[in-house]
Design an enzyme around this catalytic site. Sequence first.
Site, PDB file in Angstrom:
ATOM      1  N   SER A 166     -41.750  24.246  34.750  1.00  0.00           N
ATOM      2  CA  SER A 166     -41.516  22.800  34.754  1.00  0.00           C
ATOM      3  C   SER A 166     -41.944  22.155  36.074  1.00  0.00           C
ATOM      4  O   SER A 166     -41.595  21.000  36.345  1.00  0.00           O
ATOM      5  CB  SER A 166     -40.032  22.510  34.469  1.00  0.00           C
ATOM      6  OG  SER A 166     -39.219  23.337  35.252  1.00  0.00           O
ATOM      7  N   HIS A 180     -36.579  20.683  33.325  1.00  0.00           N
ATOM      8  CA  HIS A 180     -35.717  20.801  34.499  1.00  0.00           C
ATOM      9  C   HIS A 180     -36.517  20.656  35.784  1.00  0.00           C
ATOM     10  O   HIS A 180     -36.632  21.597  36.568  1.00  0.00           O
ATOM     11  CB  HIS A 180     -34.968  22.135  34.458  1.00  0.00           C
ATOM     12  CG  HIS A 180     -33.928  22.155  33.383  1.00  0.00           C
ATOM     13  ND1 HIS A 180     -33.644  23.256  32.632  1.00  0.00           N
ATOM     14  CD2 HIS A 180     -33.108  21.183  32.929  1.00  0.00           C
ATOM     15  CE1 HIS A 180     -32.690  22.973  31.770  1.00  0.00           C
ATOM     16  NE2 HIS A 180     -32.348  21.723  31.919  1.00  0.00           N
ATOM     17  N   ASN A 220     -36.278  29.465  34.024  1.00  0.00           N
ATOM     18  CA  ASN A 220     -37.418  30.361  34.240  1.00  0.00           C
ATOM     19  C   ASN A 220     -37.769  30.463  35.724  1.00  0.00           C
ATOM     20  O   ASN A 220     -38.202  31.511  36.191  1.00  0.00           O
ATOM     21  CB  ASN A 220     -38.611  29.928  33.375  1.00  0.00           C
ATOM     22  CG  ASN A 220     -39.343  28.744  33.937  1.00  0.00           C
ATOM     23  OD1 ASN A 220     -40.252  28.893  34.720  1.00  0.00           O
ATOM     24  ND2 ASN A 220     -38.946  27.530  33.570  1.00  0.00           N
ATOM     25  N   GLU A 280     -31.233  24.610  25.671  1.00  0.00           N
ATOM     26  CA  GLU A 280     -31.954  25.363  24.641  1.00  0.00           C
ATOM     27  C   GLU A 280     -31.015  26.331  23.922  1.00  0.00           C
ATOM     28  O   GLU A 280     -31.060  26.463  22.692  1.00  0.00           O
ATOM     29  CB  GLU A 280     -33.123  26.139  25.268  1.00  0.00           C
ATOM     30  CG  GLU A 280     -33.925  26.897  24.210  1.00  0.00           C
ATOM     31  CD  GLU A 280     -34.914  27.870  24.822  1.00  0.00           C
ATOM     32  OE1 GLU A 280     -35.580  27.526  25.812  1.00  0.00           O
ATOM     33  OE2 GLU A 280     -35.014  28.999  24.301  1.00  0.00           O
ATOM     34  N   CYS A 318     -40.987  33.473  25.278  1.00  0.00           N
ATOM     35  CA  CYS A 318     -42.233  32.758  25.012  1.00  0.00           C
ATOM     36  C   CYS A 318     -43.349  33.336  25.878  1.00  0.00           C
ATOM     37  O   CYS A 318     -43.110  33.900  26.948  1.00  0.00           O
ATOM     38  CB  CYS A 318     -42.062  31.262  25.256  1.00  0.00           C
ATOM     39  SG  CYS A 318     -42.232  30.773  26.949  1.00  0.00           S
TER      40      CYS A 318
END
Length: 394
Positions: A367, A74, A301, A163, A269
Amino acid sequence: MKEAVAGELAAAYHSAIVDEVRGNDFQYVAGRLTVHLAREFGFCYGVDRAVDYAYQARKRFPDRHVYLTGEIIHNPHVNDRLRAAGIRFLTDAHESWDGLGANDVVILPAFGVTVGDMARLVDQGCTLVDTTCGSVLNVWKNVVRYSQDGYTAVIHGKVKHEETRATASQALKYPRGRYLVVLDRDEAQFVCDYIRRGGETAAFLTRFGDAVSPGFDPARDLERIGCANQTTMLMSESLEIGEMLRAAMTDRYGTATLAEHFRAFDTICSATQERQDAVIALLDERRLDLMLVVGGYNSSNTCNLARICAERVPTFHIADPDCLVSADEVRHRPVGMPSTTVSRESATTGWLPGAGDLSVGLTAGASTPNNIVGQVIERLTRFVAGSGVSGAPI
Ligand code: SF4
């Protein structure tokens, strides 16, 4: 092949100024301006690998059409560069899955694709370049086990995020598999209330809409649940939701048989966790006048990093350096708006204090490439220097 694209990747995404800031204990000083960079920021290992594979795929198959199923990550700049390199996006209006065949190469993004999409691409005989991150695959492995054992996967995530859609599809691999996606604490509380006291099926299904698997029956499908999450959610919120559900299941079924009804495992993660931990450490250690969080407006995120910061200091989530319009005006995405909505951008004036020492915190989502972070530092420096109070241009 990795070596063949290394130069291209460095030219596209490297930043000398970011290297310099890292080497200077993550600080950058120019006159009255001090920028404090979080110690973990920007490209994560999964994104690094996905972008690398995409460039390698383009180089390896120069005579074939190379597609992406959608955004690889993204970040609009990275996606634009891939388009410029000749990679086509199946989400673009003029593209279609129908004609894909054995001569086509299709890159799967870091957040993966649904079971159905994967099966279709295999059926059509495409050459697949799968960049699905290992951390996402780890979530899938656990969700498939829930499905196999007859546990409903309760996924803390955003139902429209690629996701989460892919993870939910894994929950249906076995006949007894189900899923329910909860966005936040409020939705988790609604589920907990139902677990403890039951309720109207229709009201439950209305509340969750397409966030449940087809044929979902809360009375039946909340008897055995397993927690999972989109890897990029706010870690503290995921943990809290897991504990809320555990407490509700304990109240309903007692501790002796809890294991038959409830499972959980940690699926945030490590890269997401490290970026969140680093920004919390920065907020704890420094007195900041404001915080800049750099990343795509649809980047989960990045939005969560902005949420953490906004609780402590004035925070601007910006997509790139162009958002810093002037020393007086900044364009930014309001913090707290769901990252999967078509994002509105706001403009704020008077965002940069005009005199005295200025301490700016900076971080970037997983990203966001370093060159964008570096350009933000450069532009900020120019504005502070231009405001006439002792800043020096770099
Ligand atoms: S944010 Fe985490 S799960 Fe997503 S690509 Fe990066 S390392 Fe993988």
